[in-house]
Design an enzyme around this catalytic site. Structure first.
Site, PDB file in Angstrom:
ATOM      1  N   GLU A 149      -3.940   7.176  -4.883  1.00  0.00           N
ATOM      2  CA  GLU A 149      -4.290   6.600  -6.181  1.00  0.00           C
ATOM      3  C   GLU A 149      -5.631   7.140  -6.684  1.00  0.00           C
ATOM      4  OE1 GLU A 149      -4.152   2.357  -5.760  1.00  0.00           O
ATOM      5  OE2 GLU A 149      -2.039   2.378  -5.204  1.00  0.00           O
TER       6      GLU A 149
ATOM      7  N   ARG B 131       0.851  -1.183   0.000  1.00  0.00           N
ATOM      8  CA  ARG B 131       0.000   0.000   0.000  1.00  0.00           C
ATOM      9  C   ARG B 131       0.889   1.237   0.000  1.00  0.00           C
ATOM     10  NH1 ARG B 131      -3.632  -2.662  -1.489  1.00  0.00           N
ATOM     11  NH2 ARG B 131      -5.710  -2.930  -0.581  1.00  0.00           N
TER      12      ARG B 131
ATOM     13  N   HIS C  45      -1.226  -0.158  -9.964  1.00  0.00           N
ATOM     14  CA  HIS C  45      -1.828  -1.071  -8.984  1.00  0.00           C
ATOM     15  C   HIS C  45      -2.388  -2.322  -9.676  1.00  0.00           C
ATOM     16  CE1 HIS C  45      -3.793  -1.133  -4.745  1.00  0.00           C
ATOM     17  NE2 HIS C  45      -3.500  -2.365  -5.150  1.00  0.00           N
TER      18      HIS C  45
END
Length: 343
Positions: free
Chosen positions: A284, A255, A302
Site C-alpha cells: 500500500e 492485511r 484501506h
C-alpha cells in the site's frame, strides 16, 4: 496619564499555554503520518518530536535518539528493529490502529519495550466494511454503477446477472473480535459459516476447518480477518486460492500480506476465481495494475475503520495508552507490557 491602549493590553489575560505531558523519563516521538488531530495533540500537549523521512533522519536520531522514551505510530508504519536500535531508552510503542505487524514485536519483547494497539473500538466498522464489500463484490454494484454512469444502459441493455449473498457458504480465516463480528452479521443473512484459526474455539457455534485449504474448498466466499505479521505471511497461498476455485470469492479486510497477491492477481485475471473484494494490499498504497480494469474486483483504499466515530475512539485510546505509560509505565491495551520504565 496612562495610555488607553496600554491599559487595555494590560487588562487582557495572557494566552493559555499548552499543557505538556512529556514523560519525565524522556520524549515522545511520532513515527509516520497520523490522524491530523492526533498529530496536533502530540505536538502541542506532549511536545512530541517528529521522525524525519528524508536524509536528515540519521542526524536527527544521533541527536535525539537517546531521549526518546515512547513512540506513537500506526499499523501502516510501525517500528522496525533498526529504529529500535537507534532508540536505546525506548519504553513503549503505542499504535493507532488494531494492526501492529509493521512493528518487530519479537525484538520489542526482547528489549522489554511495551507494545499497544487499539482493539475493540474499530471492530464494528471493519465488520460492516467486510459485509458491504462482500455484498458489492457478489452483486457487482460498483461495476453496475460504472455501467450506468458511462451511459451504457440505454445502448447495451441490462448488466449480467450476479450472485446471491443470502444463504451462501462463508469461510472466515481469523475468528477473533472482527472475524466473530463478521460471522454474526452474516448469520443474519442465513449464511452457513465455517472458520479456521490456529486452534479451534471451544463452544463456537461455527464449524471449524483444520486448514485454510480445507476451509476454502468447502465455501463459496472466503473472508480474511486474521492479523498480519510473520505468522500469517501468505497464509492464503496459491493452493488455498485454487481450492476456493473459479466459483469462489475472496474478501480481505485484514492485511495484504496474508494473501499471495501474485497468485491472486493471476487467478482473477484467468478465471481461476470468480471475484474479490479488497480493502488491503501487499504494498500500500500501490495496487496491482492488473486489477484496475477488472469488473469482478472491488478495490477500496484501506478504509475498514474509516468513520469519524471510530477514528475518534481510536485516537482517544491511543492517548489513553500513552498517558498510562507516562504515568505508570504500563499500557491500557497492551500487546506486550513494558518490562520497566526507562530512566
Amino acid at each position: 496619564m496612562v495610555n488607553a491602549q496600554a491599559a487595555t493590553a494590560e487588562a487582557e489575560p495572557a494566552a493559555p499555554q499548552p499543557i505538556t505531558r512529556s514523560s519525565t523519563n524522556g520524549k515522545v516521538l511520532q513515527v509516520g503520518p497520523l490522524k491530523p488531530s492526533l498529530a496536533r495533540t502530540l505536538s502541542t500537549d506532549y511536545d512530541a518530536l517528529l521522525l524525519p523521512v528524508d536524509e536528515s533522519r540519521p542526524a536527527f536520531l544521533a541527536t535525539h535518539g537517546d531521549s526518546v522514551n515512547a513512540v506513537v505510530t500506526s499499523g501502516r508504519t510501525g517500528v522496525d528493529a533498526a529504529l529500535m536500535a537507534d532508540l536505546p531508552n525506548l519504553g513503549a510503542i503505542v499504535h493507532f490502529g488494531v494492526g501492529y505487524d509493521t512493528t518487530d514485536v519479537e525484538v520489542a519483547t526482547q528489549k522489554g519495550v511495551g507494545v499497544s494497539n487499539t482493539p475493540d473500538v474499530l471492530t464494528d466498522c471493519v465488520a460492516d466494511t467486510a459485509i458491504g464489500l462482500l455484498i458489492d463484490t457478489l452483486r457487482g454494484f460498483s461495476a453496475a454503477d460504472r455501467f450506468v454512469r458511462a451511459g451504457r444502459w440505454p445502448r447495451e441493455g441490462n448488466v449480467p446477472l450476479t450472485r446471491k449473498v443470502s444463504g451462501s457458504r462463508v469461510g472466515i480465516i481469523g475468528l477473533g473480535r472482527i472475524g466473530t463480528a463478521i460471522a454474526d452479521r452474516l448469520a443474519g443473512f442465513g449464511c452457513d459459516i465455517a472458520y479456521h484459526n490456529r486452534r479451534e474455539i471451544p463452544g463456537s457455534r461455527y464449524r471449524y476447518a483444520t486448514s485454510p485449504a480445507d476451509l476454502a474448498a468447502s465455501v463459496d466466499i472466503l473472508v480474511i480477518a486474521a492479523s498480519g505479521g510473520k505468522g500469517t505471511q501468505q497464509l492464503v497461498d496459491r493452493s488455498v486460492l485454487k481450492a476456493l476455485g473459479p466459483e469462489g470469492f475472496l474478501i480481505n479486510v485484514a492485511r495484504g500480506s496474508v494473501v499471495d497477491e501474485t497468485a491472486l492477481v493471476e487467478l482473477l485475471g484467468s478465471g481461476g476465481l470468480a471475484g474479490a473484494g479488497l480493502d488491503v494490499f501487499a504494498d500500500e498504497p500501490n495496487v496491482p495494475a492488473e486489477l484496475l480494469d477488472l469488473d469482478n474486483v472491488v478495490l477500496l483504499p484501506h478504509v475498514g475503520s474509516g468513520t469519524t466515530a471510530t477514528r475518534d475512539a481510536m485516537e482517544a485510546l491511543t492517548l489513553q495508552n500513552l498517558d498510562e505509560f507516562i504515568a505508570t509505565g504500563t499500557l491500557t491495551t497492551a500487546v506486550v507490557q513494558p518490562k520497566a520504565v526507562r530512566s
